[in-house]
Design an enzyme around this catalytic site. Structure first.
Site, PDB file in Angstrom:
ATOM      1  N   LYS A  42      46.767  92.584 156.728  1.00 14.21           N
ATOM      2  CA  LYS A  42      46.457  92.157 158.093  1.00 14.21           C
ATOM      3  C   LYS A  42      47.094  90.836 158.446  1.00 14.21           C
ATOM      4  O   LYS A  42      47.061  89.884 157.672  1.00 14.21           O
ATOM      5  CB  LYS A  42      44.944  92.011 158.237  1.00 14.21           C
ATOM      6  CG  LYS A  42      44.226  93.327 158.240  1.00 14.21           C
ATOM      7  CD  LYS A  42      42.761  93.053 158.406  1.00 14.21           C
ATOM      8  CE  LYS A  42      41.992  94.313 158.756  1.00 14.21           C
ATOM      9  NZ  LYS A  42      40.577  94.010 158.868  1.00 14.21           N
ATOM     10  N   GLY A  72      47.149  86.409 143.586  1.00 15.37           N
ATOM     11  CA  GLY A  72      46.618  87.643 144.151  1.00 15.37           C
ATOM     12  C   GLY A  72      47.467  88.865 143.847  1.00 15.37           C
ATOM     13  O   GLY A  72      47.937  89.043 142.725  1.00 15.37           O
ATOM     14  N   ARG A  79      44.415  82.996 133.217  1.00 16.31           N
ATOM     15  CA  ARG A  79      43.597  81.892 133.712  1.00 16.31           C
ATOM     16  C   ARG A  79      43.008  81.065 132.573  1.00 16.31           C
ATOM     17  O   ARG A  79      42.748  79.880 132.753  1.00 16.31           O
ATOM     18  CB  ARG A  79      42.482  82.435 134.603  1.00 16.31           C
ATOM     19  CG  ARG A  79      43.012  82.847 135.951  1.00 16.31           C
ATOM     20  CD  ARG A  79      41.933  83.302 136.863  1.00 16.31           C
ATOM     21  NE  ARG A  79      42.369  83.196 138.246  1.00 16.31           N
ATOM     22  CZ  ARG A  79      41.723  83.711 139.279  1.00 16.31           C
ATOM     23  NH1 ARG A  79      40.603  84.371 139.080  1.00 16.31           N
ATOM     24  NH2 ARG A  79      42.182  83.557 140.490  1.00 16.31           N
ATOM     25  N   GLY A 113      43.718  82.791 147.008  1.00 13.99           N
ATOM     26  CA  GLY A 113      43.076  82.204 148.196  1.00 13.99           C
ATOM     27  C   GLY A 113      43.378  80.730 148.333  1.00 13.99           C
ATOM     28  O   GLY A 113      43.676  80.231 149.431  1.00 13.99           O
TER      29      GLY A 113
HETATM   30  P1  AMP Z   1      46.157  91.075 151.697  1.00 12.37           P
HETATM   31  O1  AMP Z   1      44.831  91.050 151.019  1.00 12.37           O
HETATM   32  O2  AMP Z   1      46.097  90.762 153.152  1.00 12.37           O
HETATM   33  O3  AMP Z   1      47.232  90.326 150.958  1.00 12.37           O
HETATM   34  O4  AMP Z   1      46.603  92.586 151.696  1.00 12.37           O
HETATM   35  C1  AMP Z   1      46.839  93.296 150.511  1.00 12.37           C
HETATM   36  C2  AMP Z   1      46.706  94.758 150.840  1.00 12.37           C
HETATM   37  O5  AMP Z   1      47.652  95.097 151.825  1.00 12.37           O
HETATM   38  C3  AMP Z   1      46.980  95.658 149.676  1.00 12.37           C
HETATM   39  O6  AMP Z   1      45.776  96.234 149.286  1.00 12.37           O
HETATM   40  C4  AMP Z   1      47.936  96.704 150.259  1.00 12.37           C
HETATM   41  O7  AMP Z   1      47.563  98.023 149.941  1.00 12.37           O
HETATM   42  C5  AMP Z   1      47.808  96.489 151.745  1.00 12.37           C
HETATM   43  N1  AMP Z   1      48.970  96.955 152.500  1.00 12.37           N
HETATM   44  C6  AMP Z   1      50.249  96.624 152.311  1.00 12.37           C
HETATM   45  N2  AMP Z   1      51.053  97.316 153.147  1.00 12.37           N
HETATM   46  C7  AMP Z   1      50.256  98.104 153.899  1.00 12.37           C
HETATM   47  C8  AMP Z   1      50.492  99.051 154.930  1.00 12.37           C
HETATM   48  N3  AMP Z   1      51.721  99.323 155.345  1.00 12.37           N
HETATM   49  N4  AMP Z   1      49.414  99.677 155.474  1.00 12.37           N
HETATM   50  C9  AMP Z   1      48.192  99.409 155.034  1.00 12.37           C
HETATM   51  N5  AMP Z   1      47.900  98.516 154.066  1.00 12.37           N
HETATM   52  C10 AMP Z   1      48.921  97.878 153.497  1.00 12.37           C
END
Ligand code: AMP
Length: 398
Positions: free
Chosen positions: A202, A355, A41, A378
């Site tokens: 999610k 990210g 950065r 983000g």
């Molecule tokens: P996000 O912040 O929505 O991009 O999510 C990132 C997070 O998703 C990371 O910390 C991963 O550990 C989690 N993640 C990826 N695959 C899975 C899974 N199958 N079950 C639970 N968490 C997950």
């Protein structure tokens, strides 16, 4: 594409001797000893800083760092960042222990053309995140121009990213221009086929991205935790895998939209499953359509990786956002790293949305094999949702 004034519109005549307030994003990761572990950065802001210096400006840099929540937190001072910047650009780089007030005024007065002053963490004041107009005005005191180069914070309407633009002529820096041009070109006029790989925990946090991107892409790969909501929506058994039951209807709607518009959605066909969410838990590879009821999916399996690799062979552009498994735990990171390697080997234009995906690419030492790695997770997501970023909106129109 950027319909905003940028520093490329400013010549030496506009900049010579001027005090230019530049909002950068120096929120770099540090280790337990406070040593910077990734200075991407900082290096990303150097082209803007040097352009201003070379054209005789007196450069004042402002950034947030960590989450001090409106208070002075000693470990969140920007001294370590100023030291690294000094190493990177040479020349005079001063640091002042405040971002407004008398100490800033006198430090600015002693700047010569080409000098740089790093202000203290703007989030030591709660007014920063409140986008308080009085605080924004104080930040603008003694400054002639405002340049926004903090792409990672451009989706926040804060005093130093948006509010200050009310008080000074406001321009985009080179990093903002570069980020927007890559992201915009990738979705508006991509080399096709355009493939999006979307992962993460999610579906709720990325539902708007999924919807907006579906209209643009040819193929959408959905992995990570969010894939299980889609699999359940198709009627499959997903065991104890992460699932958002209140998003099942939306998942169905997205799949129906894909079918109606001739888009391909690829979901995992096999999954690595465990009984306990633990790196050392015994794992199995099973069909993603029949996950045992007492198990949860933590990574994509090898067949899924092969399917994704096949898609990448003919892709023109790939945009990747979000890990395909729980990549923080080494035993569940294989799918995510396999995709990072496939992207590195691909001839496609590869755009990484910051990210976790950027972190995975860096861990795999593949950063220099990607076309563009965004400095703002983000911010790039909000851009891909089709939203206007408040920091960009505040800049002057061309
Ligand atoms: P996000 O912040 O929505 O991009 O999510 C990132 C997070 O998703 C990371 O910390 C991963 O550990 C989690 N993640 C990826 N695959 C899975 C899974 N199958 N079950 C639970 N968490 C997950």
């Amino acid at each position: 594409m950027l319909n905003k004034k940028s520093i490329s519109d400013l010549s030496r005549a506009d900049l010579d001797g001027k005090v230019v307030f530049v909002r950068v994003d120096f929120n770099v990761p540090v280790d337990a000893n406070g040593v910077i572990t990734d200075d991407a950065r900082i290096t990303a802001a150097v082209p803007t800083i040097n352009y201003l210096r070379e054209n005789g400006a007196r450069v004042v840099l402002a950034s947030h760092y960590g989450r001090p929540k409106g208070q002075v937190v000693e470990s969140m001072r920007l001294n370590v960042v100023a030291d690294r910047l000094r190493e990177l650009i040479g020349g005079r780089v001063e640091k002042v222990d405040d971002c407004v007030g008398n100490s800033v005024r006198s430090a600015v007065n002693s700047l010569k053309p080409g000098d740089v002053l790093v202000l203290e963490n703007v989030r030591f004041y709660k007014e920063e995140e409140q986008n308080d107009p009085g605080f924004a005005r104080q930040l603008s005191n003694g400054m002639d121009l405002f340049v926004l180069d903090a792409f990672g914070t451009a989706h926040r309407a804060h005093a130093s990213t948006a509010g200050i633009a009310q008080f000074l002529p406001a321009y985009a820096g080179f990093l903002i221009e570069k980020e927007l041009n890559f992201l915009d070109k990738a979705i508006q006029t991509p080399q096709r086929p355009l493939v999006a790989i979307i992962g993460g925990a999610k579906i709720s946090s990325k539902i708007d991205v999924l919807k907006h991107m579906l209209a643009k892409v040819d193929v959408m790969v959905i992995g990570g935790g969010m894939a299980f909501t889609f699999l359940k929506a198709q009627g499959y058994e997903i065991g104890k895998s992460i699932c958002e039951n209140d998003k099942i209807e939306e998942a169905k709607a997205i799949m129906a939209e894909a079918k109606a518009t001739g888009k391909t959605i690829i979901l995992p066909v096999d999954s690595v499953v465990v009984e306990k969410f633990d790196n050392d838990a015994p794992s199995q590879i099973v069909s993603s359509h029949e996950i045992p009821v007492d198990k949860e999916g933590v990574d994509v399996g090898p067949k899924t990786v092969e399917i994704i690799k096949d898609v990448l062979k003919t892709a023109g552009t790939v945009m990747w956002n979000g890990p395909l498994g729980v990549f923080e735990l080494p035993n569940f990171a294989k799918g995510t790293f396999a995709i990072a390697e496939a992207l590195a080997a691909s001839n496609a234009i590869t755009i990484i949305g910051g990210g976790d995906s950027a972190a995975a690419i860096k861990q795999a030492n593949l950063s220099d094999k990607m076309t563009h790695i965004s400095t703002g997770g983000g911010a790039s997501l909000e851009f891909l949702e089709g939203k206007t970023l408040p920091g960009i909106a505040a800049l002057e129109n061309k």
